[in-house]
Design a protein around this motif. Structure first.
Motif, short mmCIF file in Angstrom:
data_model
loop_
_atom_site.label_atom_id
_atom_site.label_comp_id
_atom_site.label_asym_id
_atom_site.label_seq_id
_atom_site.Cartn_x
_atom_site.Cartn_y
_atom_site.Cartn_z
N ILE A 71 19.87 37.26 64.12
CA ILE A 71 21.00 38.08 64.58
C ILE A 71 21.03 39.38 63.78
CG2 ILE A 71 23.51 38.25 64.77
CD1 ILE A 71 23.66 35.30 65.23
N PRO A 72 21.01 40.52 64.46
CA PRO A 72 21.08 41.80 63.75
C PRO A 72 22.49 42.09 63.27
CG PRO A 72 21.04 42.19 66.12
CD PRO A 72 20.87 40.70 65.92
N ILE A 73 22.61 42.71 62.12
CA ILE A 73 23.90 43.07 61.56
C ILE A 73 23.74 44.35 60.75
CG2 ILE A 73 23.53 41.61 59.52
CD1 ILE A 73 26.58 41.10 59.47
N ARG A 74 24.71 45.24 60.85
CA ARG A 74 24.66 46.48 60.09
C ARG A 74 24.93 46.19 58.60
NH1 ARG A 74 25.72 51.25 63.32
NH2 ARG A 74 26.86 52.16 61.57
N PRO A 75 24.30 46.91 57.70
CA PRO A 75 24.49 46.64 56.26
C PRO A 75 25.93 46.81 55.81
CG PRO A 75 23.27 48.70 56.60
CD PRO A 75 23.32 47.99 57.92
N GLU A 76 26.68 47.69 56.48
CA GLU A 76 28.08 47.90 56.10
C GLU A 76 28.89 46.62 56.28
OE1 GLU A 76 27.11 51.60 58.63
OE2 GLU A 76 26.07 49.79 58.03
N TRP A 77 28.52 45.82 57.30
CA TRP A 77 29.20 44.55 57.51
C TRP A 77 28.59 43.45 56.64
CZ3 TRP A 77 33.60 45.52 59.26
CH2 TRP A 77 33.83 46.40 60.32
N VAL A 105 33.69 34.99 59.80
CA VAL A 105 33.49 35.30 61.22
C VAL A 105 32.92 36.71 61.36
CG1 VAL A 105 34.71 35.88 63.36
CG2 VAL A 105 35.16 33.72 62.22
N TYR A 106 31.95 36.83 62.24
CA TYR A 106 31.34 38.12 62.58
C TYR A 106 31.55 38.35 64.07
CZ TYR A 106 27.55 41.45 63.60
OH TYR A 106 26.81 42.52 64.02
N TYR A 107 31.96 39.56 64.45
CA TYR A 107 32.22 39.91 65.84
C TYR A 107 31.09 40.76 66.40
CZ TYR A 107 37.03 38.56 64.65
OH TYR A 107 38.14 37.88 64.22
N ARG A 108 30.78 40.51 67.66
CA ARG A 108 29.79 41.33 68.36
C ARG A 108 30.13 41.32 69.85
NH1 ARG A 108 25.89 39.72 71.37
NH2 ARG A 108 24.55 41.40 70.66
N SER A 109 29.42 42.16 70.58
CA SER A 109 29.59 42.18 72.03
C SER A 109 29.19 40.84 72.62
CB SER A 109 28.72 43.29 72.63
OG SER A 109 28.67 43.19 74.04
N ALA A 110 29.87 40.46 73.68
CA ALA A 110 29.52 39.20 74.36
C ALA A 110 28.28 39.35 75.23
CB ALA A 110 30.71 38.73 75.20
N LYS A 111 27.82 40.59 75.44
CA LYS A 111 26.63 40.83 76.25
C LYS A 111 25.37 40.61 75.42
CE LYS A 111 28.66 44.23 79.43
NZ LYS A 111 28.55 45.62 79.94
N ASN A 112 24.28 40.33 76.13
CA ASN A 112 22.96 40.20 75.48
C ASN A 112 23.03 39.26 74.28
OD1 ASN A 112 21.91 42.19 77.28
ND2 ASN A 112 22.72 43.80 75.94
N SER A 113 23.57 38.07 74.51
CA SER A 113 23.79 37.13 73.41
C SER A 113 22.54 36.34 73.04
CB SER A 113 24.90 36.15 73.78
OG SER A 113 24.49 35.31 74.85
N GLY A 114 21.49 36.45 73.86
CA GLY A 114 20.25 35.75 73.54
C GLY A 114 20.37 34.25 73.59
N GLY A 115 21.38 33.74 74.31
CA GLY A 115 21.55 32.30 74.41
C GLY A 115 22.18 31.65 73.19
N LEU A 116 22.92 32.43 72.40
CA LEU A 116 23.55 31.89 71.19
C LEU A 116 24.31 30.60 71.49
CD1 LEU A 116 25.02 35.00 69.32
CD2 LEU A 116 23.32 33.41 68.46
N ALA A 117 24.08 29.59 70.65
CA ALA A 117 24.75 28.31 70.83
C ALA A 117 24.98 27.67 69.47
CB ALA A 117 23.91 27.39 71.71
N ALA A 118 26.05 26.94 69.36
CA ALA A 118 26.38 26.25 68.11
C ALA A 118 26.50 24.75 68.39
CB ALA A 118 27.69 26.80 67.54
N PRO A 119 26.17 23.91 67.39
CA PRO A 119 25.72 24.29 66.04
C PRO A 119 24.29 24.82 66.05
CG PRO A 119 25.58 21.92 66.30
CD PRO A 119 26.24 22.44 67.55
N GLY A 120 23.97 25.55 65.01
CA GLY A 120 22.64 26.12 64.91
C GLY A 120 22.47 26.79 63.57
N ARG A 121 21.44 27.63 63.49
CA ARG A 121 21.17 28.39 62.28
C ARG A 121 21.10 29.88 62.63
NH1 ARG A 121 16.27 25.26 62.05
NH2 ARG A 121 16.50 23.24 60.99
N ILE A 122 21.43 30.71 61.65
CA ILE A 122 21.30 32.16 61.79
C ILE A 122 20.37 32.68 60.71
CG2 ILE A 122 22.48 34.39 61.69
CD1 ILE A 122 25.06 32.92 62.47
N LEU A 123 19.41 33.49 61.12
CA LEU A 123 18.68 34.33 60.19
C LEU A 123 19.23 35.74 60.37
CD1 LEU A 123 14.98 33.08 60.58
CD2 LEU A 123 16.50 32.73 58.62
N TRP A 124 19.79 36.30 59.29
CA TRP A 124 20.44 37.61 59.40
C TRP A 124 19.44 38.73 59.19
CZ3 TRP A 124 25.08 37.86 61.42
CH2 TRP A 124 25.96 36.79 61.28
#
Length: 234
Positions: A71-77, A105-124
Motif C-alpha cells: 500500500i502506498p503512503i505519503r511520508p508526511e502520513w 487508521v489510514y484513510y484513502r480513496s475507495a477507488k482502485n483498492s486492488g482487492g484490499l481485504a482483511a484480515p491480511g498483511r500490509i507492506l507499506w
C-alpha cells in the motif's frame, strides 16, 4: 517469549514445541497454536492463521494464504502513523500520543483498492511525497503491519468512528473524498507495525516482483512474493 520471525507453519510448530520446557504458564496457549500449525489444512483458514500471527508477533507464517498488499503512503502520513525514522527527519517529529498506539487508521480513496481485504498483511511503500528532497530513503517499502479491518463509508461517519485512532482532522478525511461529503472513503485499520531495518527501494521491489509495477494504489502480492520481499528487510 521471542518467536522466530519468518518460518513455514511446520517449522514454527516444531519451534514452539522445542520451547515447551521454557514456556511459562501465560504462554501455554502457544501449544494449541503448534497443533494447528502442524495441520496443513489449517493454512487455508485466513482468520485462524492471521490470529496466530498476531498472537506470536512478529512471527510470520510464510506458507499461509494470508492476503498481503503493498500500500502506498505519503511520508508526511507515514511519519506520524508508524515510521519513527521518518519522523526524525522532520523538524517537529511525530505526534507522541499517536506513536504509542498499537492500532491506527489510514484513510484513502475507495477507488482502485486492488482487492484490499482483511484480515491480511500490509507492506507499506512510502512514496516521495510532496516535499521533494525533504525525506531520504523514501520510494521504498519501509514497514509491515497487520491489516485488521476495511471500512467504506462517508467522511463524516468514518471520522466519528475512528477519530481516536489517527492524526487526521475531518478536513483531511474530506479531502480524501475530493471535498464531497457524500463520496465514500476507505478506512484501513492496522496494527503491530514492524519497521524494517533496511528499506527496500522501488527498483529492488520491481526486480523481486519481476514486473514493472507503479505502486500508485494497493497491489496484491503472492505468498512467495511476500517471502522474497520480507527477506530483504534486514
Amino acid at each position: 517469549m521471542p518467536f522466530a520471525t519468518f518460518q513455514t507453519s511446520s517449522e514454527l510448530s516444531r519451534y514452539i514445541n522445542s520451547l515447551i520446557d521454557e514456556l511459562s504458564q501465560e504462554y501455554r496457549f502457544c501449544l494449541q497454536f503448534s497443533t494447528v500449525l502442524s495441520q496443513p489444512d489449517s493454512l487455508g483458514d485466513v482468520q485462524l492463521i492471521s490470529h496466530i500471527e498476531r498472537s506470536l508477533y512478529p512471527a510470520k507464517v510464510i506458507d499461509a494464504e494470508i492476503p498481503t498488499f503493498i500500500i502506498p503512503i505519503r511520508p508526511e502520513w507515514a511519519e506520524n502513523l508508524f515510521d519513527e525514522e521518518l519522523a526524525k527527519q522532520d523538524l517537529f517529529g511525530a505526534k507522541k500520543e499517536l506513536a504509542l498506539r498499537r492500532e491506527v487508521v489510514y484513510y484513502r480513496s475507495a477507488k482502485n483498492s486492488g482487492g484490499l481485504a482483511a484480515p491480511g498483511r500490509i507492506l507499506w511503500y512510502v512514496s516521495q511525497g510532496g516535499k521533494a528532497g525533504h525525506y531520504y530513503q523514501v520510494k521504498s517499502i519501509r514497514a509491515c503491519s497487520n491489516l485488521d479491518e476495511i471500512i467504506i463509508d462517508t467522511p463524516k461517519n468514518l471520522f466519528h468512528q475512528f477519530r481516536r485512532l489517527g492524526i487526521y482532522t475531518f478536513n483531511d478525511v474530506l479531502k480524501t473524498a475530493d471535498n464531497n461529503f457524500e463520496k465514500k472513503v476507505m478506512a484501513i485499520k492496522f496494527s503491530d507495525t514492524e519497521i524494517f531495518n533496511k528499506p527496500i527501494p522501488f527498483e529492488e521491489v520491481q526486480n523481486i516482483l519481476e514486473k514493472k509495477v507503479t505502486l500508485q494504489s494497493p497491489y496484491k502480492i503472492s505468498p512467495k512474493e511476500f517471502e522474497r520481499l520480507y527477506n530483504k528487510k534486514v
